[in-house]
Design a protein around this motif. Sequence first.
Motif, PDB file in Angstrom:
ATOM      1  N   GLY A   7       3.066  16.438 -19.030  1.00 56.30           N
ATOM      2  CA  GLY A   7       3.477  15.357 -18.120  1.00 56.30           C
ATOM      3  C   GLY A   7       3.150  15.674 -16.668  1.00 56.30           C
ATOM      4  N   GLU A   8       3.294  16.931 -16.309  1.00 53.64           N
ATOM      5  CA  GLU A   8       3.043  17.368 -14.933  1.00 53.64           C
ATOM      6  C   GLU A   8       1.560  17.267 -14.586  1.00 53.64           C
ATOM      7  OE1 GLU A   8       3.386  21.518 -12.426  1.00 53.64           O
ATOM      8  OE2 GLU A   8       4.721  21.225 -14.137  1.00 53.64           O
ATOM      9  N   ALA A   9       0.693  17.618 -15.525  1.00 52.61           N
ATOM     10  CA  ALA A   9      -0.756  17.548 -15.295  1.00 52.61           C
ATOM     11  C   ALA A   9      -1.204  16.108 -15.084  1.00 52.61           C
ATOM     12  CB  ALA A   9      -1.505  18.172 -16.465  1.00 52.61           C
ATOM     13  N   SER A  10      -0.697  15.197 -15.904  1.00 48.72           N
ATOM     14  CA  SER A  10      -1.111  13.803 -15.736  1.00 48.72           C
ATOM     15  C   SER A  10      -0.575  13.231 -14.431  1.00 48.72           C
ATOM     16  CB  SER A  10      -0.680  12.952 -16.930  1.00 48.72           C
ATOM     17  OG  SER A  10       0.725  12.958 -17.054  1.00 48.72           O
ATOM     18  N   ALA A  11       0.604  13.651 -13.985  1.00 48.70           N
ATOM     19  CA  ALA A  11       1.149  13.181 -12.710  1.00 48.70           C
ATOM     20  C   ALA A  11       0.273  13.679 -11.556  1.00 48.70           C
ATOM     21  CB  ALA A  11       2.584  13.643 -12.531  1.00 48.70           C
ATOM     22  N   GLN A  12      -0.184  14.950 -11.636  1.00 54.62           N
ATOM     23  CA  GLN A  12      -1.060  15.504 -10.602  1.00 54.62           C
ATOM     24  C   GLN A  12      -2.405  14.774 -10.588  1.00 54.62           C
ATOM     25  OE1 GLN A  12      -1.249  19.659 -11.520  1.00 54.62           O
ATOM     26  NE2 GLN A  12       0.753  20.104 -10.607  1.00 54.62           N
ATOM     27  N   ALA A  13      -2.930  14.468 -11.760  1.00 54.60           N
ATOM     28  CA  ALA A  13      -4.203  13.744 -11.854  1.00 54.60           C
ATOM     29  C   ALA A  13      -4.068  12.341 -11.258  1.00 54.60           C
ATOM     30  CB  ALA A  13      -4.668  13.671 -13.305  1.00 54.60           C
ATOM     31  N   ARG A  14      -2.972  11.666 -11.567  1.00 58.81           N
ATOM     32  CA  ARG A  14      -2.753  10.320 -11.007  1.00 58.81           C
ATOM     33  C   ARG A  14      -2.635  10.383  -9.485  1.00 58.81           C
ATOM     34  NH1 ARG A  14       0.649   9.848 -15.398  1.00 58.81           N
ATOM     35  NH2 ARG A  14       2.487  10.081 -14.090  1.00 58.81           N
ATOM     36  N   ALA A  15      -1.983  11.393  -8.965  1.00 61.23           N
ATOM     37  CA  ALA A  15      -1.811  11.530  -7.517  1.00 61.23           C
ATOM     38  C   ALA A  15      -3.164  11.706  -6.833  1.00 61.23           C
ATOM     39  CB  ALA A  15      -0.888  12.704  -7.199  1.00 61.23           C
ATOM     40  N   ARG A  16      -4.093  12.466  -7.476  1.00 57.14           N
ATOM     41  CA  ARG A  16      -5.419  12.668  -6.886  1.00 57.14           C
ATOM     42  C   ARG A  16      -6.211  11.365  -6.898  1.00 57.14           C
ATOM     43  NH1 ARG A  16      -5.215  17.335  -9.917  1.00 57.14           N
ATOM     44  NH2 ARG A  16      -6.577  16.447 -11.496  1.00 57.14           N
ATOM     45  N   LEU A  17      -6.064  10.553  -7.934  1.00 60.61           N
ATOM     46  CA  LEU A  17      -6.814   9.303  -8.047  1.00 60.61           C
ATOM     47  C   LEU A  17      -6.274   8.197  -7.149  1.00 60.61           C
ATOM     48  CD1 LEU A  17      -7.309   9.135 -11.903  1.00 60.61           C
ATOM     49  CD2 LEU A  17      -9.026   9.674 -10.174  1.00 60.61           C
ATOM     50  N   ARG A  18      -5.036   8.288  -6.771  1.00 58.31           N
ATOM     51  CA  ARG A  18      -4.378   7.232  -6.024  1.00 58.31           C
ATOM     52  C   ARG A  18      -5.030   7.006  -4.658  1.00 58.31           C
ATOM     53  NH1 ARG A  18       1.293   8.488  -6.149  1.00 58.31           N
ATOM     54  NH2 ARG A  18       1.095   7.922  -8.314  1.00 58.31           N
ATOM     55  N   GLY A  19      -5.421   8.016  -3.954  1.00 61.32           N
ATOM     56  CA  GLY A  19      -6.051   7.870  -2.654  1.00 61.32           C
ATOM     57  C   GLY A  19      -5.041   7.631  -1.545  1.00 61.32           C
ATOM     58  N   PRO A  20      -5.520   7.164  -0.400  1.00 61.04           N
ATOM     59  CA  PRO A  20      -4.613   6.977   0.736  1.00 61.04           C
ATOM     60  C   PRO A  20      -3.619   5.839   0.461  1.00 61.04           C
ATOM     61  CG  PRO A  20      -6.765   6.059   1.217  1.00 61.04           C
ATOM     62  CD  PRO A  20      -6.873   6.773  -0.096  1.00 61.04           C
ATOM     63  N   THR A  21      -2.479   5.947   1.062  1.00 65.28           N
ATOM     64  CA  THR A  21      -1.451   4.926   0.902  1.00 65.28           C
ATOM     65  C   THR A  21      -1.705   3.811   1.916  1.00 65.28           C
ATOM     66  OG1 THR A  21       0.114   6.616   0.247  1.00 65.28           O
ATOM     67  CG2 THR A  21       1.030   4.503   0.902  1.00 65.28           C
ATOM     68  N   LEU A  22      -1.722   2.596   1.437  1.00 70.77           N
ATOM     69  CA  LEU A  22      -1.928   1.442   2.309  1.00 70.77           C
ATOM     70  C   LEU A  22      -0.586   0.843   2.711  1.00 70.77           C
ATOM     71  CD1 LEU A  22      -4.782  -0.300   0.298  1.00 70.77           C
ATOM     72  CD2 LEU A  22      -5.012   1.186   2.299  1.00 70.77           C
ATOM     73  N   ALA A  23      -0.591   0.154   3.838  1.00 65.01           N
ATOM     74  CA  ALA A  23       0.623  -0.537   4.271  1.00 65.01           C
ATOM     75  C   ALA A  23       0.923  -1.656   3.282  1.00 65.01           C
ATOM     76  CB  ALA A  23       0.414  -1.113   5.672  1.00 65.01           C
ATOM     77  N   PRO A  24       2.187  -1.954   3.087  1.00 63.60           N
ATOM     78  CA  PRO A  24       2.522  -3.030   2.141  1.00 63.60           C
ATOM     79  C   PRO A  24       1.977  -4.375   2.638  1.00 63.60           C
ATOM     80  CG  PRO A  24       4.474  -2.290   3.331  1.00 63.60           C
ATOM     81  CD  PRO A  24       3.347  -1.372   3.710  1.00 63.60           C
ATOM     82  N   ILE A  25       1.552  -5.177   1.705  1.00 70.97           N
ATOM     83  CA  ILE A  25       1.033  -6.509   2.040  1.00 70.97           C
ATOM     84  C   ILE A  25       2.190  -7.487   2.023  1.00 70.97           C
ATOM     85  CG2 ILE A  25      -0.470  -8.383   1.256  1.00 70.97           C
ATOM     86  CD1 ILE A  25      -2.259  -6.194   0.010  1.00 70.97           C
ATOM     87  N   GLU A  26       2.304  -8.256   3.082  1.00 73.56           N
ATOM     88  CA  GLU A  26       3.375  -9.250   3.171  1.00 73.56           C
ATOM     89  C   GLU A  26       2.915 -10.504   2.431  1.00 73.56           C
ATOM     90  OE1 GLU A  26       6.212 -11.186   6.609  1.00 73.56           O
ATOM     91  OE2 GLU A  26       4.640  -9.800   7.165  1.00 73.56           O
ATOM     92  N   VAL A  27       3.487 -10.753   1.280  1.00 75.11           N
ATOM     93  CA  VAL A  27       3.082 -11.879   0.447  1.00 75.11           C
ATOM     94  C   VAL A  27       3.543 -13.201   1.057  1.00 75.11           C
ATOM     95  CG1 VAL A  27       3.286 -12.939  -1.836  1.00 75.11           C
ATOM     96  CG2 VAL A  27       3.093 -10.462  -1.616  1.00 75.11           C
ATOM     97  N   HIS A  28       4.708 -13.213   1.644  1.00 75.45           N
ATOM     98  CA  HIS A  28       5.248 -14.418   2.261  1.00 75.45           C
ATOM     99  C   HIS A  28       5.447 -14.154   3.755  1.00 75.45           C
ATOM    100  CE1 HIS A  28       5.890 -16.259  -1.613  1.00 75.45           C
ATOM    101  NE2 HIS A  28       6.406 -15.119  -2.021  1.00 75.45           N
ATOM    102  N   PRO A  29       4.384 -14.338   4.577  1.00 75.20           N
ATOM    103  CA  PRO A  29       4.528 -14.064   6.002  1.00 75.20           C
ATOM    104  C   PRO A  29       5.552 -15.001   6.628  1.00 75.20           C
ATOM    105  CG  PRO A  29       2.447 -15.162   5.553  1.00 75.20           C
ATOM    106  CD  PRO A  29       3.078 -14.858   4.236  1.00 75.20           C
ATOM    107  N   ARG A  30       6.152 -14.552   7.706  1.00 74.51           N
ATOM    108  CA  ARG A  30       7.139 -15.376   8.405  1.00 74.51           C
ATOM    109  C   ARG A  30       6.486 -16.654   8.901  1.00 74.51           C
ATOM    110  NH1 ARG A  30       7.792 -10.710  11.052  1.00 74.51           N
ATOM    111  NH2 ARG A  30       9.100  -9.314   9.926  1.00 74.51           N
ATOM    112  N   THR A  31       7.175 -17.755   8.736  1.00 73.43           N
ATOM    113  CA  THR A  31       6.680 -19.048   9.183  1.00 73.43           C
ATOM    114  C   THR A  31       7.240 -19.320  10.567  1.00 73.43           C
ATOM    115  OG1 THR A  31       6.634 -19.835   6.918  1.00 73.43           O
ATOM    116  CG2 THR A  31       6.613 -21.504   8.624  1.00 73.43           C
ATOM    117  N   PRO A  32       6.383 -19.615  11.566  1.00 71.62           N
ATOM    118  CA  PRO A  32       6.904 -19.962  12.890  1.00 71.62           C
ATOM    119  C   PRO A  32       7.882 -21.136  12.797  1.00 71.62           C
ATOM    120  CG  PRO A  32       4.550 -19.568  12.997  1.00 71.62           C
ATOM    121  CD  PRO A  32       4.927 -19.559  11.542  1.00 71.62           C
TER     122      PRO A  32
END
Length: 168
Positions: A7-32
């Motif tokens: 389990g630990e090896a697959s978690a490490q492999a997934r972490a390497r594949l994930r890449g940089p963390t992106l900012a969350p996307i706002e699905v419902h932007p604030r409406t003026p």
Amino acid sequence: PFGAEPGEASAQARARLRGPTLAPIEVHPRTPAMFARIRAETPAYARFLIPPSFDEFRLRSRRAVFVDWKCVPMKGEEALEWKRRMLSGLGLSELPANGYALRRRAESIYLARDLAALELLARRERLHYVVAHKDADRPPGLERWVAGAQWRVYRVRTEAETRLQERI
């Protein structure tokens, strides 16, 4: 890696594949506030006369517009109707420029139009609201309904409301 738990090896492999963390996307932007009020307080069938380059209006308000640059049709009769509406909105008989200059020129012409002329157009085309850039010299047939930082939204009064307003 050798010697790691499965389990630990697959978690490490997934972490390497994930890449940089992106900012969350706002699905419902604030409406003026102006658009939120339009959505909340106008019927879904309401039609608006807007400055032709006010691209975000249709999407943010979720209301129909008389004419804009966002959906210029390509087919014959539809293109003729779009041109008729654009010319009516500008108060002209011919488009004022060609190419890229047309959009800028059309916008300045619309914004310079008298509110009384916009009211007459709205009545002729059975529109419910007029969006303009100014507040001065408001005719009795338009009621200032909401003001944003840059835009004013006027409700087109009924004929009876206009007659009553003129008596006051």
